[in-house]
Design an enzyme around this catalytic site. Structure first.
Site, PDB file in Angstrom:
ATOM      1  N   HIS B  26      13.731  -1.278 -14.973  1.00  0.00           N
ATOM      2  CA  HIS B  26      14.096  -2.279 -13.969  1.00  0.00           C
ATOM      3  C   HIS B  26      14.265  -3.620 -14.673  1.00  0.00           C
ATOM      4  O   HIS B  26      13.284  -4.304 -14.952  1.00  0.00           O
ATOM      5  CB  HIS B  26      12.999  -2.386 -12.908  1.00  0.00           C
ATOM      6  CG  HIS B  26      12.824  -1.144 -12.085  1.00  0.00           C
ATOM      7  ND1 HIS B  26      12.124  -0.048 -12.511  1.00  0.00           N
ATOM      8  CD2 HIS B  26      13.267  -0.839 -10.828  1.00  0.00           C
ATOM      9  CE1 HIS B  26      12.123   0.893 -11.560  1.00  0.00           C
ATOM     10  NE2 HIS B  26      12.815   0.450 -10.528  1.00  0.00           N
ATOM     11  N   HIS B  66       7.319  -2.672 -11.063  1.00  0.00           N
ATOM     12  CA  HIS B  66       8.528  -2.028 -11.589  1.00  0.00           C
ATOM     13  C   HIS B  66       9.135  -2.870 -12.707  1.00  0.00           C
ATOM     14  O   HIS B  66       9.817  -2.354 -13.566  1.00  0.00           O
ATOM     15  CB  HIS B  66       9.550  -1.790 -10.475  1.00  0.00           C
ATOM     16  CG  HIS B  66       9.858  -3.007  -9.668  1.00  0.00           C
ATOM     17  ND1 HIS B  66       9.074  -3.429  -8.613  1.00  0.00           N
ATOM     18  CD2 HIS B  66      10.854  -3.911  -9.758  1.00  0.00           C
ATOM     19  CE1 HIS B  66       9.586  -4.530  -8.096  1.00  0.00           C
ATOM     20  NE2 HIS B  66      10.656  -4.847  -8.770  1.00  0.00           N
ATOM     21  N   GLY B 115       2.417  -1.111  -9.123  1.00  0.00           N
ATOM     22  CA  GLY B 115       3.674  -0.410  -8.905  1.00  0.00           C
ATOM     23  C   GLY B 115       3.925  -0.206  -7.422  1.00  0.00           C
ATOM     24  O   GLY B 115       5.011  -0.464  -6.933  1.00  0.00           O
ATOM     25  N   LEU B 117       3.985  -1.456  -4.018  1.00  0.00           N
ATOM     26  CA  LEU B 117       4.106  -2.870  -3.668  1.00  0.00           C
ATOM     27  C   LEU B 117       2.942  -3.363  -2.820  1.00  0.00           C
ATOM     28  O   LEU B 117       2.449  -2.668  -1.944  1.00  0.00           O
ATOM     29  CB  LEU B 117       5.450  -3.110  -2.985  1.00  0.00           C
ATOM     30  CG  LEU B 117       6.635  -2.829  -3.927  1.00  0.00           C
ATOM     31  CD1 LEU B 117       7.953  -2.993  -3.198  1.00  0.00           C
ATOM     32  CD2 LEU B 117       6.599  -3.717  -5.149  1.00  0.00           C
ATOM     33  N   ASP B 153       9.488  -9.892  -3.675  1.00  0.00           N
ATOM     34  CA  ASP B 153       9.696  -9.927  -2.222  1.00  0.00           C
ATOM     35  C   ASP B 153       8.997  -8.771  -1.529  1.00  0.00           C
ATOM     36  O   ASP B 153       8.446  -8.922  -0.442  1.00  0.00           O
ATOM     37  CB  ASP B 153      11.197  -9.860  -1.910  1.00  0.00           C
ATOM     38  CG  ASP B 153      11.911 -11.127  -2.317  1.00  0.00           C
ATOM     39  OD1 ASP B 153      11.595 -12.184  -1.755  1.00  0.00           O
ATOM     40  OD2 ASP B 153      12.763 -11.066  -3.218  1.00  0.00           O
ATOM     41  N   ASN B 183      14.153 -14.035  -5.395  1.00  0.00           N
ATOM     42  CA  ASN B 183      15.517 -13.770  -5.885  1.00  0.00           C
ATOM     43  C   ASN B 183      16.481 -13.275  -4.797  1.00  0.00           C
ATOM     44  O   ASN B 183      17.633 -12.953  -5.083  1.00  0.00           O
ATOM     45  CB  ASN B 183      15.481 -12.793  -7.073  1.00  0.00           C
ATOM     46  CG  ASN B 183      14.894 -11.445  -6.686  1.00  0.00           C
ATOM     47  OD1 ASN B 183      14.922 -11.053  -5.524  1.00  0.00           O
ATOM     48  ND2 ASN B 183      14.359 -10.736  -7.666  1.00  0.00           N
ATOM     49  N   ILE B 185      16.821 -10.557  -3.372  1.00  0.00           N
ATOM     50  CA  ILE B 185      17.343  -9.194  -3.497  1.00  0.00           C
ATOM     51  C   ILE B 185      16.199  -8.187  -3.423  1.00  0.00           C
ATOM     52  O   ILE B 185      15.184  -8.351  -4.101  1.00  0.00           O
ATOM     53  CB  ILE B 185      18.065  -9.003  -4.864  1.00  0.00           C
ATOM     54  CG1 ILE B 185      19.252  -9.956  -5.020  1.00  0.00           C
ATOM     55  CG2 ILE B 185      18.507  -7.546  -5.065  1.00  0.00           C
ATOM     56  CD1 ILE B 185      20.477  -9.586  -4.225  1.00  0.00           C
ATOM     57  N   HIS B 257      18.715  -5.162  -9.848  1.00  0.00           N
ATOM     58  CA  HIS B 257      17.357  -4.606  -9.750  1.00  0.00           C
ATOM     59  C   HIS B 257      17.119  -3.532 -10.817  1.00  0.00           C
ATOM     60  O   HIS B 257      16.204  -3.646 -11.623  1.00  0.00           O
ATOM     61  CB  HIS B 257      17.190  -4.028  -8.340  1.00  0.00           C
ATOM     62  CG  HIS B 257      15.846  -3.449  -8.048  1.00  0.00           C
ATOM     63  ND1 HIS B 257      14.716  -4.220  -7.951  1.00  0.00           N
ATOM     64  CD2 HIS B 257      15.453  -2.173  -7.828  1.00  0.00           C
ATOM     65  CE1 HIS B 257      13.668  -3.432  -7.676  1.00  0.00           C
ATOM     66  NE2 HIS B 257      14.094  -2.190  -7.608  1.00  0.00           N
ATOM     67  N   PHE B 429     -10.907   4.416   9.320  1.00  0.00           N
ATOM     68  CA  PHE B 429     -10.066   3.381   8.718  1.00  0.00           C
ATOM     69  C   PHE B 429      -9.790   3.643   7.236  1.00  0.00           C
ATOM     70  O   PHE B 429      -9.064   2.876   6.599  1.00  0.00           O
ATOM     71  CB  PHE B 429     -10.684   2.000   8.913  1.00  0.00           C
ATOM     72  CG  PHE B 429     -10.551   1.493  10.322  1.00  0.00           C
ATOM     73  CD1 PHE B 429      -9.315   1.075  10.795  1.00  0.00           C
ATOM     74  CD2 PHE B 429     -11.632   1.445  11.184  1.00  0.00           C
ATOM     75  CE1 PHE B 429      -9.173   0.621  12.099  1.00  0.00           C
ATOM     76  CE2 PHE B 429     -11.490   1.004  12.491  1.00  0.00           C
ATOM     77  CZ  PHE B 429     -10.259   0.590  12.953  1.00  0.00           C
ATOM     78  N   HIS B 453     -19.480   6.635  10.584  1.00  0.00           N
ATOM     79  CA  HIS B 453     -18.737   7.251  11.688  1.00  0.00           C
ATOM     80  C   HIS B 453     -17.863   8.384  11.160  1.00  0.00           C
ATOM     81  O   HIS B 453     -16.644   8.372  11.260  1.00  0.00           O
ATOM     82  CB  HIS B 453     -17.924   6.190  12.430  1.00  0.00           C
ATOM     83  CG  HIS B 453     -18.779   5.215  13.202  1.00  0.00           C
ATOM     84  ND1 HIS B 453     -19.812   4.510  12.625  1.00  0.00           N
ATOM     85  CD2 HIS B 453     -18.779   4.833  14.502  1.00  0.00           C
ATOM     86  CE1 HIS B 453     -20.399   3.739  13.532  1.00  0.00           C
ATOM     87  NE2 HIS B 453     -19.796   3.921  14.688  1.00  0.00           N
ATOM     88  N   HIS B 465     -10.859   7.536  16.567  1.00  0.00           N
ATOM     89  CA  HIS B 465     -11.940   7.078  15.692  1.00  0.00           C
ATOM     90  C   HIS B 465     -12.752   8.222  15.084  1.00  0.00           C
ATOM     91  O   HIS B 465     -13.748   7.965  14.417  1.00  0.00           O
ATOM     92  CB  HIS B 465     -12.869   6.142  16.470  1.00  0.00           C
ATOM     93  CG  HIS B 465     -12.276   4.778  16.724  1.00  0.00           C
ATOM     94  ND1 HIS B 465     -11.102   4.606  17.393  1.00  0.00           N
ATOM     95  CD2 HIS B 465     -12.689   3.531  16.363  1.00  0.00           C
ATOM     96  CE1 HIS B 465     -10.819   3.306  17.458  1.00  0.00           C
ATOM     97  NE2 HIS B 465     -11.761   2.639  16.837  1.00  0.00           N
TER      98      HIS B 465
END
Lengths: 654, 654
Positions: B26, B66, B115, B117, B153, B183, B185, B257, B429, B453, B465
């Site tokens: 990249h 990347h 890596g 995101l 981004d 950028n 993009i 990219h 969770f 839990h 839950h």
């Protein structure tokens, strides 16, 4: 106009009485949001409690689902027949419609299951997208409704909450309104313990219409809801509320959230609010006001039915709403299968999946594809245009790098009805949306999750992007069907099965690496069986190779090499464990055979012992992957024809 | 001062040459962020490439992983000996230090694996918290470093990115700086396809210091980094950049990219930037400038070592950094075990876990507890004070309802070193933070994930839950040890094992429901064996009951009832599959025995077939739970003594 305040108090007391009766519950939300809820239902909501499934109804999502008694009290007072006083009295009991958290039951007015924070508002974004897409298709005379979500602080702290704000603003979902219970309290106490940001500013930054009101001021709420309706942007109404409003001991306190209530609390609230009625008793005049308020919906529903009756697209509308596949489906199915079988060239299954998705863009136009910024490598946009803020006719939503939101939107779209959501990204990102996918499985929603980059076949992007345990993790999930098709034919078959499924989600794990086309015969959709013998199923065998996905190609090659050495191996392709497990035992025995077995999958062994006996072997991964080309990695980790042959021969005593 | 621009170009060309050599990669990030990176390393970063492990070094996180060649080029030019030219030439090859995405290798200057995101910036928040906590403990003479994160981004679209912004602002993490590669993009093309919000406004709303600069203007970058360092708030530097800057064909384009590069691109960039040097060749003057710039770090490191040598807390500092348990650990261990064994009263294992956590607040003060707004129901704060914006001495972080961030912070704290993170929330969770937990497993970080839990024992909060498949999903994850202890003793034992582990994470699945204290003997930590026979392991048996967690109590009761009927059942407690799988086969055979087996766990069967043979039985869940009291649910789903007895008798032919 009826007086809203007593109607709100009726919510408050039904919630109190039900929670006291159940012995537990979360009073904070129903007591704190009673005025908001009453104002919404009595003045703004478009629903017809006599027909909870009216397609053009407004959708209500209780994203702060722990406050479920708010919803049940509302549904009871609004006249939903499934939520009688007995239902309230059975709150939190086994099989009760009034479960601890709302469990989807649209007949009862419960639009969607909520409880895990953030899921509800993200689903609401999906509902608003569905509405906009359907309105573009059928016009506002048939589709013109709003989505309202009750929202707690927790939902807005969750990252998926921000994803929802961001994309809803970007897509200008003007018929979406969040009613924020801004009570300054979370489970740990004052929200200042863990948040100090300007929450409305986040909404403004994302182009939302933002209003702040006193959440107990009915006039202000009424005006804010009207303004939200009139504004073309999605709306946040930040309602400053007092948690557990009405119980002197708990008002505005941390314990207001869910501290156990006592009969004294009940007496104190009755005294404070001048409510002289016994538990579960709503005075007739208040009931009458509720009935009168909700009657408007019935009238709007009736005129909508007139419009539908005369609408040129009525039949199409009804079919989309029904979820029933179109008359051409059998043709589609046959065409897809024969098209898939026509290709003998090795081809990534994500590409073959794109071919199916292309075909369905016309044959099954109610499909709506969602993708998380991976258009090019996943190939599912080719025949579709984007659904955007300016063009709602597209059937492809660029969701951005927001997988968790996308998963929940998928649930929201499926729960809304009228569309078939297809969720597309890399399998490594399935972990980001897993909680939402679990909700799809729990709700039994017909959703399709298409994942590319299924294994070490990802290559040199390395182990972060290489699923090894993710297949197992979803095979473990109840009501999720996991498909890992071997080539183009099984990919098309898996799509067919997924589109026909009405009672739960399906997952396709697809390859970036090219897949050998091991099957060309499409006389029968064999994927429906979950697993089957490739070729002659009655041939004698002294070994069985069981594989999924691209490893079926390796197994077939190994079979050929073993044949040259005089060993008869059967190859079983096993694209879907869940479907195979549903087959008769006799069929299972026939497929698996009595000979020694080797299972082959570029993933961990976990779960495979179900299909293996002591002495059988597994060839796969026993840890995470690595960064190198796919070819090098397959070889490095022993997922090679030569290693299969070697292990097969050792198993056969050579 | 050396001229930064040629130093930046050296990054650019090493990246280009390496990507061309590898055949893929990249280029967008290294070409677009070269000036930012060079300015940071040469002017602001405090590191000593000769000792990459210097504890007081600045931490660098490449969240947009990347773009890994940016980091490798930097490390090479900065003089990290593990990243020689050969390493760059082996980019993306098997076993290369220069993997497709950065894989943690702190000896080489790679602080953390990135890596997927969002993970990187969330880890960075954890690193900044670790720095602040350690500075409070040891003073700024020993701990005074910054955390810098390169951010794309995608990271800021991910919900966990917002969670990071929100909590970092709340906690006033002033030594944290994000360098945003603005950028315009993403993979799909222009960011406008999926985002239209004012991103810096989100930071401002959360009390960050925000600056916007031209990302190719070295003077502006230099000033902005200085200002970020001087501001007491966390800082965003929004760097407007041109993706793939330098390659005329790709500059500012979607293809910038990661579109495959060609020799023509190389020639064009060389011509455009006046770089006449062959591939992988960096002119000596530029190398000299890099060396000179990095030499400052060595000087600062030397004076830091002087300060450490004379510091009264030097020994304590070194021990915390080493990760080695304190001398009193054996005593602690014995005390914990005997304390746990002292209680015969049924008690929720989450409560027993809280007891251990209390004890470690003093005995293992490097523990740092993170919790996601569930202080009261998880009981792990009792002996700790909060780590806040004003008091950094606390060892309990209120993370708010931000599980995914919390999971990644756990990774960041563990990777930072010096502290032992304990991550606490409900098991339901775990799905929200699963991707971060996978990173902990992949990196082999010593982290502990404590979940309460654990099952339908949650009761009437209902199926959203109630984990049923989550245990299996983590047992499938490589390098994750999953413990489900039966009572107080096993809970203490599991903590001991987890604290001693240095090469990977551990997970404790603990109950809300009371657990019978089935074991009081603490002569040996039997949990280390993964599974063991309760009571006399040599007693004759005609049946084996295998159970985990609170179901061990049911098995023991069933054993007693069966004994009254003349059946001899052995009860095997199996708190940790992974440890049991590591035992010698002889021990495994002894524990599991030859008699018919019944496995009992309030979860799905998936995975259990590893320990069962044809004809053995499983008592557990075959779908999601329901909303009712725990007692009702256990009975409803057949997880009862009477059902175990019934199935046992049928298995024994009665």
């Amino acid at each position: 106009m009826p007086d809203i305040q007593p109607m709100a108090h009726a919510i408050r007391f039904l919630a109190l009485d039900s929670i006291l009766n159940a012995g537990e519950g979360h009073q904070g939300v129903p007591l704190g949001m009673a005025e908001i809820a009453a104002t919404l239902y009595a003045r703004h909501l478009k629903v017809d409690p006599d027909d909870p499934l009216w397609p053009d109804r407004d959708r209500v999502v209780l994203s702060n689902g722990h406050g479920s008694m708010l919803l049940y009290a509302l549904l009871h007072l609004s006249g939903y027949s499934h939520v009688g006083i007995d239902a309230l009295r059975s709150f939190r009991q086994l099989r009760a419609v009034c479960a601890g958290h709302p469990e989807i039951e649209q007949d009862a007015g419960i639009e969607i299951t909520t409880g895990l924070l953030g899921q509800g508002i993200a689903c609401a974004v999906g509902m608003a997208v569905a509405e906009a897409r359907l309105a573009a298709e059928f016009g506002t005379e048939l589709v013109d409704h709003r989505t309202w979500a009750f929202v707690g602080d927790g939902c807005l702290q969750e990252g998926m909450g921000q994803e929802a704000i961001s994309l809803a603003g970007h897509l200008h979902l003007g018929k979406l309104t969040f009613l924020w219970d801004d009570n300054h309290i979370t489970d740990d106490g004052d929200t200042a313990l863990s948040i100090s940001e300007d929450v409305p500013a986040r909404f403004r930054a994302a182009n939302w219409h933002v209003q702040k009101v006193d959440g107990h001021d009915i006039t202000a709420l009424d005006e804010a809801m009207a303004a939200a309706t009139n504004d073309p942007r999605p709306s946040l109404i930040a309602c400053r509320t007092v948690i557990a409003r009405g119980i002197p001991r708990l008002e505005g306190q941390r314990g207001g959230h869910s501290a156990p209530l006592t009969p004294e609390d009940s007496a104190a609230m009755r005294a404070a609010l001048g409510w002289g009625h016994p538990a579960f008793d709503v005075p007739a005049p208040i009931r009458a006001d509720w009935s009168a308020a909700m009657a408007q919906g019935a009238a709007r529903h009736a005129s909508w039915q007139d419009r539908l009756a005369n609408h040129p697209k009525a039949e199409r509308f009804r079919r989309w709403q029904s979820g029933i596949l179109p008359g051409i489906w059998a043709t589609t199915e046959a065409r897809l299968a024969s098209h898939a079988a026509g290709s003998t060239t090795p081809r990534a299954t994500i590409q073959s999946s794109g071919d199916v998705c292309d075909a369905l863009a016309t044959d099954l136009p109610e499909t709506l594809v969602l993708c998380a910024d991976l258009e090019a490598p996943t190939n599912h946009k080719r025949s579709r245009t984007a659904f955007t803020s300016r063009d709602r006719s597209g059937s492809y939503v660029h969701c951005g790098v927001r997988e968790h939101l996308m998963g929940a939107m998928t649930c929201g779209i499926a729960a809304h009805g009228g569309l078939r959501p297809i969720n597309v990204t890399y399998l490594a990102f399935a972990d980001y949306e897993r909680a939402a996918m679990r909700m799809a499985a729990l709700m039994g929603l017909p959703a399709l999750f298409v994942f590319s980059h299924d294994s070490i076949g990802v290559g040199s992007n390395g182990p972060t992007h290489q699923p090894v345990e993710i297949l197992a993790s979803f095979r473990a999930m109840p009501n999720m069907r996991v498909f890992r098709p071997s080539g183009a034919v099984e990919t098309a078959e898996a799509w067919q099965i997924a589109m026909e499924r009405r009672d739960g989600p399906s997952l396709l794990a697809l390859s970036k690496q090219p897949a050998a086309q091991v099957r060309l015969n499409v006389a029968e959709n064999l994927t429906r069986r979950g697993a089957y013998v490739l070729g002659d199923r009655n041939a004698a065998r002294d070994l069985t190779l069981i594989a999924t996905g691209t490893e079926v190609g390796l197994a077939v090659e190994a079979q050929q090499r073993l044949a040259q050495m005089g060993h008869h191996a059967a190859v079983v392709s096993m694209p879907c464990w869940e479907l195979f497990a549903e087959q008769e035992e006799r069929y299972q025995r026939q497929v698996l055979g009595k000979a020694p077995r080797i299972a082959i999958e570029a993933a961990v062994r976990f779960g495979w012992d179900r299909w293996l006996r002591p002495g059988d072997r597994f060839i796969g991964m026993d840890g995470f992957g690595a960064s190198a080309s796919a070819e090098v990695l397959y070889d490095h980790f022993g997922l090679s024809v030569s290693n299969i042959v070697k292990i097969a021969r050792s198993l056969l005593g050579h």
